[in-house]
Scaffold this motif. Sequence first.
Motif: not given
Length: 476
Positions: A48-51, A129-131, A168-171
């Motif tokens: 998904l590549n959120a980070f 980390g960073k999104t 948004g994906v991380a949330a």
Amino acid sequence: MKSRSSVPTSLDDLTGCECLELYRTRQVSPVEVIDDCLSRIDASNPRLNAFCLVDHQEARSDARASEGRWMKGEPVGVLDGIPATIKDLTLTRGWPTRRGSMSSSADGPWLDDAPITARIREAGGVILGKTTTPEFGWKGVTDSPVYGITRNPWNPDLTPGGSSGGAGVAAALNLGFLHQGSDGGGSIRIPASFTGTFGFKPTFGIVSQWPASAMTTLSHLGPMTRTAADAILMMNVISRKDARDGYAGPAYPGLEVNPAKTLKGLRVGYSRDLGYVKVAHDIQRITDKAVDQLLALGAEVIETNPGFADPVEVFATFWFAGAARILSRMNQKQRQLLDPGFLEGAERGLRITLAEFQEAEAMRFELSALMARFHEDFDLLVTPTMPIAPFPVGRNVPDTSYTGWVDWTPFTYPFNLTQQPAASVPSGLDNQGLPVGLQLVGARYSDAAVLAASHTIESRLGHLSLKRNNFSATVP
């Protein structure tokens, strides 16, 4: 730690507010929560590549320190041990901020935290980390030359929106509880709607920024979370002022996280289309049903339009001028590395005359005045957040009927021009089983009122959730 008999067997459905109570009663350790988040990031991120950056070592070290403080009953702040993330447009001490661009370098030294990063650390938050973000946050989807495509967990073939798509994906997957987004034309609210999460764009100046965004007074920083309560928790921290921000506004009063049981006395203007937007039928149906719930909660709702024409050209003038500012600082080698879409917009910005820019400023002023008058009659303006569903990744627009990304997000960018607070609350699923958002817009500096109403509405509408083991969607 105490017995965990009352703790869920899985930690991945906790909210930040619930987690703090479990820390306080010693039923769960920050080490357990951070380890759980890191494990799930490792499992989902390749797809998904959120980070774009995860620092396992630092996160675990911070979690152990937090655990020691909680064991002594001495938390350092109201976010002690709570996992959080920072968008890759925002400075982080010790970590590179590439802004999604090949024109940047990971070489340091990275000596400074931006104000929002500093406030989270001071309150004890553990930054995982960073999104991911598109290059310089330039568009409403999330892909970049550096980090590739970010995908929507509801359907990985679709975009999560942008530019705060990674957040948004991380949330949505609860990969941490508090996620920093930025919004220069919808970049918090677009992905909040597309991922079924809560996003809040505060009044400009409520959350301090440094360095200033290239989009200057269009850009707002705010929370992206699974729940309004967690956004309230986060806002109470990140709204603390920083002397580096010369645009800082009046103090934010803070808000309790207990939702009111009624919206009685709230005056709501409901605009189904702002007078000019074409909205998908199923999204309109879901939005109408959500507004019915406002009525059931006691709000006075009147269907109306605020009365302005589409300000897309005004917005484009400010946006392209900001992109041109970025471009003007680059050498030829850097320019050759840019996303072609960003480069095209920046070059258009170089052609904007001073007279055109000043005319756009005058029209922005009039739009702000119109909305100020609107809010003399209405506490909130309510609209759909997005008129369309998420669309396939790898493109900037849904189809050839759109010429640019702002064409498909007409409900969001007007309120960057006016600098008003605006939230996106999950309101249901469309005919494809994809999330739909309800936008709440308040008068300038009515941030607490917008958040309080969002919390009450959310308590009535319920939450959208994912079966995170296979990224398919359900509504509880």
